[in-house]
Design a protein around this motif. Structure first.
Motif, short mmCIF file in Angstrom:
data_model
loop_
_atom_site.label_atom_id
_atom_site.label_comp_id
_atom_site.label_asym_id
_atom_site.label_seq_id
_atom_site.Cartn_x
_atom_site.Cartn_y
_atom_site.Cartn_z
N ALA A 121 -9.12 2.07 0.95
CA ALA A 121 -8.30 1.98 -0.25
C ALA A 121 -8.91 2.82 -1.36
O ALA A 121 -10.13 2.96 -1.45
CB ALA A 121 -8.19 0.52 -0.71
N GLU A 122 -8.04 3.39 -2.19
CA GLU A 122 -8.50 4.16 -3.34
C GLU A 122 -7.93 3.63 -4.65
O GLU A 122 -8.61 3.64 -5.66
CB GLU A 122 -8.10 5.63 -3.16
CG GLU A 122 -8.84 6.31 -2.02
CD GLU A 122 -8.40 7.75 -1.81
OE1 GLU A 122 -9.03 8.64 -2.43
OE2 GLU A 122 -7.44 7.98 -1.06
N GLY A 123 -6.68 3.18 -4.65
CA GLY A 123 -6.07 2.64 -5.86
C GLY A 123 -6.46 1.19 -6.08
O GLY A 123 -6.85 0.48 -5.14
N PRO A 124 -6.36 0.70 -7.33
CA PRO A 124 -6.82 -0.67 -7.64
C PRO A 124 -6.07 -1.76 -6.88
O PRO A 124 -6.65 -2.77 -6.50
CB PRO A 124 -6.59 -0.77 -9.15
CG PRO A 124 -5.60 0.30 -9.48
CD PRO A 124 -5.87 1.41 -8.52
N LYS A 125 -4.77 -1.59 -6.65
CA LYS A 125 -4.01 -2.61 -5.94
C LYS A 125 -4.44 -2.69 -4.48
O LYS A 125 -4.54 -3.79 -3.91
CB LYS A 125 -2.51 -2.33 -6.04
CG LYS A 125 -1.94 -2.50 -7.44
CD LYS A 125 -0.44 -2.25 -7.47
CE LYS A 125 0.12 -2.43 -8.87
NZ LYS A 125 1.59 -2.16 -8.91
N ASN A 126 -4.69 -1.55 -3.86
CA ASN A 126 -5.16 -1.53 -2.47
C ASN A 126 -6.57 -2.08 -2.36
O ASN A 126 -6.91 -2.75 -1.38
CB ASN A 126 -5.10 -0.11 -1.90
CG ASN A 126 -3.75 0.21 -1.29
OD1 ASN A 126 -3.11 -0.64 -0.69
ND2 ASN A 126 -3.31 1.44 -1.46
N VAL A 127 -7.42 -1.78 -3.33
CA VAL A 127 -8.78 -2.31 -3.32
C VAL A 127 -8.75 -3.83 -3.45
O VAL A 127 -9.46 -4.56 -2.74
CB VAL A 127 -9.63 -1.69 -4.45
CG1 VAL A 127 -11.00 -2.35 -4.53
CG2 VAL A 127 -9.78 -0.18 -4.23
#
Length: 341
Positions: free
Chosen positions: A171-177
């Motif tokens: 994950a790279e984006g905050p929601k995916n993290v």
């Protein structure tokens, strides 16, 4: 902080000396070795082939692309690898991007978080083998909704070696993290740097707060791919990394839909990323590479003389990262391991 070895995905063919490097990583005491896939080599086969020569090191995928296989097929490969390795396998999953998902696999890309939830749910059910696998989801239905009507909920014929194989999400984006912290056993960051630690800590905490079951934060794995180049000349060392950064920032994704570019924009390099992307997409790759400042490289890599790397490593040890994933041949692993201690 543990060390891992990342073989990555192949370019035009198998990387020379890969088996020697894997064996050297195990001899040096590395914790793990990882393979990847894009739109050429797959992740499971090289890991099984080279991993068969090892006896201790953890074998992981970083990453298996979810659109490449149904979740049950991925679970089958994971259980098979876990048995063959004696319980040393960890499954790294990722959604990839719309260019690959729709252009290579011919699958729809929208709503990647919802798709990931369903995918991981099915993999968990298969591996746990407590009852026939069922899910009536938006993207996956087991048994299939419609069709012949003859589909039957099934359990794997193979009994798992472990009822829960660790799943790490790229994950790279905050929601995916946050999703990785909510439903996963670990996170596989790309282009991580100590300056971004607070941003990612907040995203992880949000996900931990949504977990259905308690989480052992100390056991939550964060394995970051980090270029490490021991070299007397910092600028020359950065020059080895800049072409890859230009590719990811400028060419790995369409304009307006490049998650790698977004990572560096959040770090304060938005103007740089706009320039690099514009130049790269215009075919001016050399100029795109030249537009990347060395300080950007230093924010996400450990480069330069040994003393400089050791000094900067202290900041990395204070981050959420638990494992540094290194690349290179056997000789590179030896020299880097000596510097990182």
């Amino acid at each position: 902080m543990k060390l891992g070895y990342h073989l990555g995905y192949w370019s035009s063919g198998p990387p020379p000396g890969a088996l020697d490097a894997v064996l050297e990583a195990e001899r040096l005491g590395f914790d793990s070795v990882w393979t990847a896939e894009a739109y050429g080599s797959d992740a499971f086969t090289p890991l099984a082939w080279w991993g068969a020569a090892t006896s201790r090191i953890t074998l992981g995928t970083n990453i298996v692309q979810m659109s490449a296989r149904t979740p049950t097929a991925t679970a089958m490969s994971a259980m098979t690898m876990d048995h063959l390795s004696g319980g040393r396998f960890v499954l790294g999953l990722g959604v990839s991007g719309p260019q690959v998902v729709e252009g290579w696999y011919g699958r729809p890309y929208p709503r990647p978080l919802a798709r990931t939830r369903e995918y991981v749910d099915i993999v968990r059910q298969v591996v746990a083998r407590q009852e026939p696998v069922r899910l009536d989801g938006r993207f996956h239905q087991l048994p299939l909704r419609g069709g012949t009507g003859l589909g039957k909920a099934l359990k794997s014929t193979v009994h798992p070696l472990r009822p829960r194989i660790p799943i790490l999400l790229a994950a790279e984006g905050p929601k995916n993290v946050a999703l990785a912290a909510e439903i996963g056993d670990g996170w596989l960051p790309l282009f991580f740097g100590p300056k971004s630690d607070g941003f990612y800590r907040a995203a992880l905490e949000e996900g931990f707060g949504r977990r259905a079951e308690p989480v052992d934060r100390d056991g939550f794995e964060v394995a970051a791919s980090v270029p490490v180049i021991v070299h007397d000349d910092v600028e020359e060392a950065a020059g080895f990394i800049k072409p890859t950064l230009a590719l990811y920032i400028g060419g790995m994704g369409a304009k307006g839909a490049n998650f790698h570019r977004d990572v560096f924009a959040r770090m304060g390099y938005e103007a740089v990323t706009d320039t690099v992307q514009e130049l790269y997409l215009a075919g001016r790759k050399d100029e795109a590479i030249a537009a990347i400042p060395t300080r950007l490289v230093e924010d996400t890599a450990l480069i330069g003389p040994a003393a400089k790397i050791r000094e900067e490593l202290a900041a990395w040890k204070e981050t959420v990262v638990t494992t540094l994933l290194l690349r290179g041949d056997a000789g590179t692993l030896r020299s880097v391991a000596d510097v990182l201690g």
